[in-house]
Design a protein around this motif. Structure first.
Motif, PDB file in Angstrom:
ATOM      1  N   SER A 266       0.743  -1.214  -0.020  1.00 24.88           N
ATOM      2  CA  SER A 266       0.247   0.121  -0.100  1.00 24.88           C
ATOM      3  C   SER A 266       1.009   1.315  -0.164  1.00 24.88           C
ATOM      4  CB  SER A 266      -0.966   0.066   1.345  1.00 24.88           C
ATOM      5  OG  SER A 266      -1.513   1.167   1.433  1.00 24.88           O
ATOM      6  N   GLY A 267       0.650   2.047  -1.122  1.00 24.94           N
ATOM      7  CA  GLY A 267       1.137   3.658  -0.959  1.00 24.94           C
ATOM      8  C   GLY A 267       2.641   3.352  -1.859  1.00 24.94           C
ATOM      9  N   ARG A 268       3.000   2.146  -2.197  1.00 24.12           N
ATOM     10  CA  ARG A 268       4.432   1.861  -2.893  1.00 24.12           C
ATOM     11  C   ARG A 268       4.265   1.923  -4.506  1.00 24.12           C
ATOM     12  NH1 ARG A 268       5.735   3.098   1.399  1.00 24.12           N
ATOM     13  NH2 ARG A 268       6.813   1.584   2.818  1.00 24.12           N
ATOM     14  N   GLY A 269       2.911   1.748  -4.715  1.00 27.21           N
ATOM     15  CA  GLY A 269       3.073   1.897  -6.365  1.00 27.21           C
ATOM     16  C   GLY A 269       1.847   2.676  -6.679  1.00 27.21           C
ATOM     17  N   THR A 270       1.931   3.389  -7.885  1.00 30.02           N
ATOM     18  CA  THR A 270       0.999   4.052  -8.542  1.00 30.02           C
ATOM     19  C   THR A 270      -0.429   3.132  -9.161  1.00 30.02           C
ATOM     20  OG1 THR A 270       1.865   4.493 -10.433  1.00 30.02           O
ATOM     21  CG2 THR A 270       1.958   6.179  -8.748  1.00 30.02           C
TER      22      THR A 270
ATOM     23  N   ALA B 290       8.345  -4.606   8.667  1.00 29.89           N
ATOM     24  CA  ALA B 290       8.989  -4.106   7.544  1.00 29.89           C
ATOM     25  C   ALA B 290       8.307  -2.831   7.014  1.00 29.89           C
ATOM     26  CB  ALA B 290       8.763  -4.989   6.534  1.00 29.89           C
ATOM     27  N   PRO B 291       8.388  -1.569   7.820  1.00 25.83           N
ATOM     28  CA  PRO B 291       7.833  -0.336   7.465  1.00 25.83           C
ATOM     29  C   PRO B 291       8.177   0.098   6.111  1.00 25.83           C
ATOM     30  CG  PRO B 291       9.739   0.037   9.217  1.00 25.83           C
ATOM     31  CD  PRO B 291       9.201  -1.573   9.121  1.00 25.83           C
ATOM     32  N   LEU B 292       9.575  -0.464   5.572  1.00 28.63           N
ATOM     33  CA  LEU B 292       9.951   0.212   4.355  1.00 28.63           C
ATOM     34  C   LEU B 292       9.828  -0.828   3.047  1.00 28.63           C
ATOM     35  CD1 LEU B 292      13.069   2.606   4.821  1.00 28.63           C
ATOM     36  CD2 LEU B 292      10.630   3.034   4.768  1.00 28.63           C
ATOM     37  N   ALA B 293       8.844  -1.832   3.393  1.00 24.01           N
ATOM     38  CA  ALA B 293       8.622  -3.006   2.230  1.00 24.01           C
ATOM     39  C   ALA B 293       8.382  -2.245   1.043  1.00 24.01           C
ATOM     40  CB  ALA B 293       7.629  -3.959   2.790  1.00 24.01           C
ATOM     41  N   GLY B 294       8.746  -2.647   0.037  1.00 23.43           N
ATOM     42  CA  GLY B 294       8.405  -2.139  -1.318  1.00 23.43           C
ATOM     43  C   GLY B 294       9.305  -0.859  -1.795  1.00 23.43           C
TER      44      GLY B 294
ATOM     45  N   ALA C 232      20.916  -1.465   7.759  1.00 21.87           N
ATOM     46  CA  ALA C 232      19.669  -0.590   7.969  1.00 21.87           C
ATOM     47  C   ALA C 232      18.574  -0.669   7.258  1.00 21.87           C
ATOM     48  CB  ALA C 232      20.202   0.926   8.199  1.00 21.87           C
ATOM     49  N   THR C 233      18.681  -0.414   5.842  1.00 22.53           N
ATOM     50  CA  THR C 233      17.769  -0.559   4.820  1.00 22.53           C
ATOM     51  C   THR C 233      17.163  -1.969   4.698  1.00 22.53           C
ATOM     52  OG1 THR C 233      19.210   0.669   3.563  1.00 22.53           O
ATOM     53  CG2 THR C 233      17.332  -0.176   2.399  1.00 22.53           C
ATOM     54  N   LEU C 234      17.942  -2.925   4.833  1.00 22.30           N
ATOM     55  CA  LEU C 234      17.265  -3.997   4.623  1.00 22.30           C
ATOM     56  C   LEU C 234      16.657  -4.635   6.051  1.00 22.30           C
ATOM     57  CD1 LEU C 234      20.216  -6.256   3.242  1.00 22.30           C
ATOM     58  CD2 LEU C 234      18.104  -5.762   2.078  1.00 22.30           C
ATOM     59  N   GLY C 235      17.090  -4.191   7.040  1.00 22.21           N
ATOM     60  CA  GLY C 235      16.221  -4.141   8.376  1.00 22.21           C
ATOM     61  C   GLY C 235      14.827  -3.468   8.512  1.00 22.21           C
ATOM     62  N   LEU C 236      14.806  -2.738   7.628  1.00 22.73           N
ATOM     63  CA  LEU C 236      13.384  -1.982   7.444  1.00 22.73           C
ATOM     64  C   LEU C 236      12.468  -2.718   6.583  1.00 22.73           C
ATOM     65  CD1 LEU C 236      14.236   1.721   8.189  1.00 22.73           C
ATOM     66  CD2 LEU C 236      13.404   0.416   9.689  1.00 22.73           C
ATOM     67  N   GLY C 237      13.111  -3.594   5.805  1.00 22.25           N
ATOM     68  CA  GLY C 237      12.145  -4.280   4.853  1.00 22.25           C
ATOM     69  C   GLY C 237      12.297  -3.774   3.241  1.00 22.25           C
ATOM     70  N   ALA C 238      13.020  -2.744   3.157  1.00 20.06           N
ATOM     71  CA  ALA C 238      13.496  -2.200   1.978  1.00 20.06           C
ATOM     72  C   ALA C 238      14.226  -3.310   1.067  1.00 20.06           C
ATOM     73  CB  ALA C 238      13.854  -0.614   1.807  1.00 20.06           C
ATOM     74  N   ARG C 239      14.488  -2.705  -0.484  1.00 15.93           N
ATOM     75  CA  ARG C 239      15.426  -3.507  -1.068  1.00 15.93           C
ATOM     76  C   ARG C 239      16.775  -2.600  -1.520  1.00 15.93           C
ATOM     77  NH1 ARG C 239      11.846  -6.220  -5.844  1.00 15.93           N
ATOM     78  NH2 ARG C 239      10.479  -7.692  -4.567  1.00 15.93           N
ATOM     79  N   VAL C 240      17.720  -3.157  -1.541  1.00 12.62           N
ATOM     80  CA  VAL C 240      18.941  -2.636  -1.674  1.00 12.62           C
ATOM     81  C   VAL C 240      19.524  -3.119  -2.964  1.00 12.62           C
ATOM     82  CG1 VAL C 240      21.382  -2.081  -0.800  1.00 12.62           C
ATOM     83  CG2 VAL C 240      19.617  -2.281   0.696  1.00 12.62           C
ATOM     84  N   ALA C 241      20.265  -2.234  -3.869  1.00 12.42           N
ATOM     85  CA  ALA C 241      20.819  -2.690  -4.900  1.00 12.42           C
ATOM     86  C   ALA C 241      22.177  -1.864  -4.823  1.00 12.42           C
ATOM     87  CB  ALA C 241      20.130  -2.137  -6.246  1.00 12.42           C
ATOM     88  N   ARG C 242      23.493  -2.585  -5.207  1.00 16.87           N
ATOM     89  CA  ARG C 242      24.538  -1.978  -5.026  1.00 16.87           C
ATOM     90  C   ARG C 242      25.014  -1.606  -6.672  1.00 16.87           C
ATOM     91  NH1 ARG C 242      28.629  -2.198  -1.633  1.00 16.87           N
ATOM     92  NH2 ARG C 242      29.889  -2.971  -2.898  1.00 16.87           N
ATOM     93  N   LEU C 243      25.359  -0.473  -6.888  1.00 17.02           N
ATOM     94  CA  LEU C 243      25.974   0.010  -7.968  1.00 17.02           C
ATOM     95  C   LEU C 243      27.202   0.285  -7.907  1.00 17.02           C
ATOM     96  CD1 LEU C 243      22.663   1.965  -9.139  1.00 17.02           C
ATOM     97  CD2 LEU C 243      23.091  -0.306  -9.303  1.00 17.02           C
ATOM     98  N   ARG C 244      28.153   0.304  -9.009  1.00  9.81           N
ATOM     99  CA  ARG C 244      29.556   0.688  -9.239  1.00  9.81           C
ATOM    100  C   ARG C 244      29.483   2.162  -9.068  1.00  9.81           C
ATOM    101  NH1 ARG C 244      30.914  -3.939 -13.269  1.00  9.81           N
ATOM    102  NH2 ARG C 244      29.694  -2.506 -14.509  1.00  9.81           N
ATOM    103  N   ARG C 245      30.313   2.854  -8.636  1.00  9.38           N
ATOM    104  CA  ARG C 245      30.597   4.036  -8.454  1.00  9.38           C
ATOM    105  C   ARG C 245      30.826   4.782 -10.095  1.00  9.38           C
ATOM    106  NH1 ARG C 245      34.175   5.009  -3.713  1.00  9.38           N
ATOM    107  NH2 ARG C 245      35.931   4.007  -4.969  1.00  9.38           N
TER     108      ARG C 245
END
Lengths: 649, 184
Positions: A470-474, B61-65, B86-99
């Motif tokens: 919810s709230g993540r995608g339009t 997971a307050p940052l899921a999605g 920190a990011t993963l702990g909140l449920g978000a996804r992380v992508a590592r990109l090269r500088r």
């Protein structure tokens, strides 16, 4: 030797009584005067109960008047009618039931007796009659289903009715309907009766289903395919304990049933598609209208913010600069959102041109390799003969990116994202409209992600539909892809199944060979000449003020008008202009496109730059006119004007 | 069941989110201006709430999605690792990109794509001008790990450490408080 001497009377009486066919002696008034035991048994009457009854009592109600007329005519001109003339008649039994009979008539008038002997034979067990009865029963079942197909709108109910009906007609202990999904895989058991336990409705057909049937003692099978315009969509199957009756009539019955079911399913599918597109059109009209107004508002907001950003704010007021910057970025995000709304409602301003498909896919893949998670492997392959396509390159790139974002989200632990460009072999039927492009280019994006269940897949292109938190995608990503494809006179398809990944394919018109590829912006000069005389036409005062401010800061000399008529008068008034910058929708009066034609027909044709927040009404615009999407930034206005002036030279 | 879980996750988010009046606008989050004392106090308060909820197993997971890009070198630094945790702990996804990939000739174009793909970008070891350009064109919050900001964040982390956490754990909590402030 003569004939043996019998007592005639007892002999004939015995003959009459022992005769296997029913015999009725009927007088001139139609009353039964004699009936043998076979007649009583056939017609369900006790001994002597037939005597005195009018013969019409043995005729079904529905044909009684016709029979009376026939009997009257016969009485005037009686003649012998033997058995075997294949006149299959129906007699009414005492209990009201009917029995198929054949009747021979022997008038006795020539023998001096005012009677007719009717010999009545039950023929229900004759093979030809049995076959006719069977056919009638099949026809009755088909017609029963036909009536249901007309009355019932829910295709599921029709599918559920078919196994019962087919099993009843063919006296099969088990029957079921299989339906194929769009994606590869086993068909699904959509409905059934008498199914052995391992088979369940709603579930895919197990690979070892034949073993299951054998174990259930139902090895005999009869089936008929369901097809939709040549494509096999399913099957009606019946199972039997032994060898099934598999004659022409049975096949014909099953084919009739499958044909009716397939047509009903096709109709339901078409109705659903129509409803869906009507709903999309309504949502599109609504959001398109809102987005148009928002674009004008955003032009004013972002325009004024740009002006504010460029003001010489006190150097120590860093936070003001940041706040303006934040507001500008929010306005840009707002513009992106309205862009999406316009895209799915097919009202975005598109500037189609010939796009080098191979180069576009290569650039896209290169960009995504640098910006997507490194656990996602990017593959790209474009056929050597992949034609260029006709599309707005910016929006095409955006559409492919939208698809890639969905693919990324479907592969949280990495996977493969593959782009493929090819000449479309069978995309024409997807367009669904006559007069479409003759050749198409297919650009597909395949991921190895989680795939979609059928319910999600069915709604994937719906605006505002999202499976994200919810709230993540339009819920506008694939909807904008769909809108863009349709507006570009193309189509889009989606193949997906849980665990098997997803492939989205964009079909776009192929560019004719003679169409040159789009101009490279790099060749365009980056600055406008000072003192450029611009005729600005915009009916919205706030938007006009912003654009005028932009033009002022670009060093232009601006003459503005609020209507097309006013601007036309200016053009004919002899004043010299270097460029006409006009909105398309100018209130109730002359449209910007009409004004553009006037400007182009002047002795010295004037370069014209159109501004528009949405595409409706641009259909009549000459394709060679430059268009600037609202809302725009000053730099975009400058680039469009320099490009236009460079092209006019 | 799933719906209930979502509702509960959102409640938890409310439990650790700062009030809307203190939300940070979309901008470079910690390179330009150091945290004020009150902001620091808010972050510490938020981090403490996160620690409490996590301890009770109620953080969810307050940052899921959400998707965060970590742009950095080939070797992950302690700070980058803390940001990832920190990011993963909140449920978000992380992508590592090269500088190197973010510093191509078309930084603006790359930034625009990054802005479409990610909800926030964490930059490590990029030139200030590059970060500025990314910030201008991506339109999403940029976490830039340079200058005074890092010092301030370290102070927050140390203050959290003083209440019994290890240094990395404190940094992770401080980053989580900041992430929630910006992205929740």
């Amino acid at each position: 030797m003569g004939a043996p001497a019998f007592e005639e009377r007892p002999l004939f009486k015995t003959l009459f009584a022992a005769y296997p066919d029913g015999l009725l002696l009927v007088d001139a008034s139609g009353a039964i005067v004699l009936a043998n035991p076979a007649a009583c048994e056939l017609l369900g009457y006790p001994d002597d109960a037939l005597l005195g009854l009018p013969v019409d009592a043995l005729v079904p109600d529905s044909i009684r008047p016709r029979h009376a007329a026939y009997r009257e005519a016969y009485g005037e001109k009686p003649r012998a009618r033997p058995m075997g003339t294949q006149m299959d008649l129906v007699a009414r039994r005492r209990d009201g039931s009917e029995v198929m009979v054949e009747i021979a008539l022997s008038p006795l008038q020539e023998h001096g007796l005012p009677y007719v002997v009717a010999a009545v034979r039950a023929i229900g067990s004759y093979p030809r009659v049995k076959q006719a009865l069977q056919r009638a029963r099949y026809a009755e079942h088909v017609s029963q289903f036909g009536r249901m197909a007309v009355d019932v709108r829910d295709p599921r109910l029709l599918v559920e009715a078919v196994p019962r009906l087919a099993a009843q007609a063919l006296e099969a202990p088990a029957a079921y309907v299989l339906l194929h999904a769009d994606e590869p895989g086993p068909p699904r058991v959509a409905a059934g009766i008498g199914l052995p336990a391992p088979l369940r409705t709603g579930q895919p057909l197990p690979e070892d289903c034949e073993r299951i049937w054998r174990e259930a003692g139902l090895a005999g099978a009869l089936s008929a395919p369901l097809t939709d315009r040549g494509r096999r969509t399913g099957e009606i199957c019946l199972r039997f304990r032994g060898e099934p009756r598999n004659g022409e009539d049975e096949q014909h019955f099953l084919e009739s049933l499958s044909s009716l079911l397939a047509t009903s399913l096709q109709r339901a599918h078409s109705e659903a598609q129509l409803l869906h597109s009507q709903r999309l059109e309504s949502v599109g009209q609504l959001t398109g209208g809102i987005a148009h107004d928002f674009n004008n508002l955003l032009t004013v907001i972002s325009g004024n913010l740009q002006v504010l950003e460029e003001l010489d704010l006190p150097s120590q007021d860093e936070s003001s600069r940041q706040l303006v910057g934040a507001a500008l970025r929010a306005a840009r995000r707002g513009a992106e959102l309205t862009g999406k709304l316009l895209a799915f409602s097919r009202r975005q301003v598109l500037q189609p041109q010939a796009v080098d498909t191979r180069a576009l896919l290569a650039a896209m893949a290169d960009m995504l390799r640098r910006t997507l998670d490194q656990r996602i492997r990017i593959e790209v392959h474009a056929d050597d003969d992949c034609p260029r396509c006709v599309a707005d390159p910016t929006q095409l790139e955006s559409a492919l990116l939208n698809i890639a974002i969905n693919a990324r989200d479907a592969m949280p632990d990495g996977g493969t994202l593959a782009f493929h460009g090819t000449r479309a072999e069978s995309g024409q039927e997807l367009l669904g409209e006559p007069g479409g492009p003759s050749e198409l280019v297919a650009l597909s994006v395949r991921d190895s992600g989680s795939g979609m269940p059928e319910a999600v897949k069915a709604r994937a292109f719906e605006p505002f539909f999202t499976t994200k938190e919810s709230g993540r995608g339009t819920g506008l990503g694939l909807a904008t892809v769909y809108g863009f494809a349709k507006q570009s006179r193309g189509a889009v398809t989606l193949e997906s199944a849980p665990g098997l990944g997803t492939t989205v394919t964009l079909y776009l018109p192929a560019a004719p060979d003679h169409v040159a590829p789009g101009d490279d912006d790099a060749r365009v000069p980056t600055h406008l000449p000072r003192g450029l005389a611009v005729l600005l036409v915009e009916d919205d005062a706030a938007v006009r003020a912003v654009v005028q401010r932009f033009l002022d800061t670009l060093g232009c000399v601006v003459t503005w008008c609020a209507s097309g008529e006013e601007a036309a008068a200016q053009l004919h008034g002899g004043q010299r202009f270097d460029l006409l910058l006009t909105d398309v929708a100018l209130g109730a009066g002359m449209r910007g496109t009409e004004l553009a034609r006037i400007a182009q027909q002047l002795t010295a044709p004037l370069p014209v730059l159109l501004m528009s927040g949405f595409a409706s009404g641009l259909i009549e615009a000459p394709p060679d006119l430059e268009l600037l999407r609202k809302p725009f930034e000053r730099s975009e206005l400058e680039q469009a004007m320099t490009r236009l002036l460079a092209a006019a030279r | 069941m799933r719906r209930k879980a979502r509702v509960s996750a959102r409640r938890k988010v409310q439990g650790v989110s700062p009030s809307s009046s203190t939300a940070v606008p979309q901008r470079i989050v910690w390179s330009r201006d150091a945290f004020s004392a009150s902001h620091r106090a808010r972050l510490i308060g938020s981090a403490e709430r996160i620690r409490k909820l996590a301890g009770e197993g109620c953080l969810g997971a307050p940052l899921a999605g959400r998707n965060l890009a970590l742009v950095g070198g080939a070797v992950e630094t302690e700070h980058s690792a803390a940001m990832r945790a920190a990011t993963l702990g909140l449920g978000a996804r992380v992508a590592r990109l090269r500088r190197e990939d973010a510093q191509t000739h078309d930084i603006a174009g790359t930034a625009r794509i990054l802005g479409r793909l990610y909800d926030a970008i964490h930059c490590e070891g990029l030139a200030a001008a590059t970060v500025e350009c990314i910030e201008q064109h991506a339109g999403v919050p940029i976490f830039d790990e340079t200058g005074d900001a890092q010092r301030m964040l370290t102070q927050v982390a140390q203050q959290l450490d003083a209440s019994g956490r290890g240094h990395t754990q404190g940094l992770v909590l401080a980053l989580q408080a900041l992430l929630l402030e910006v992205l929740a």
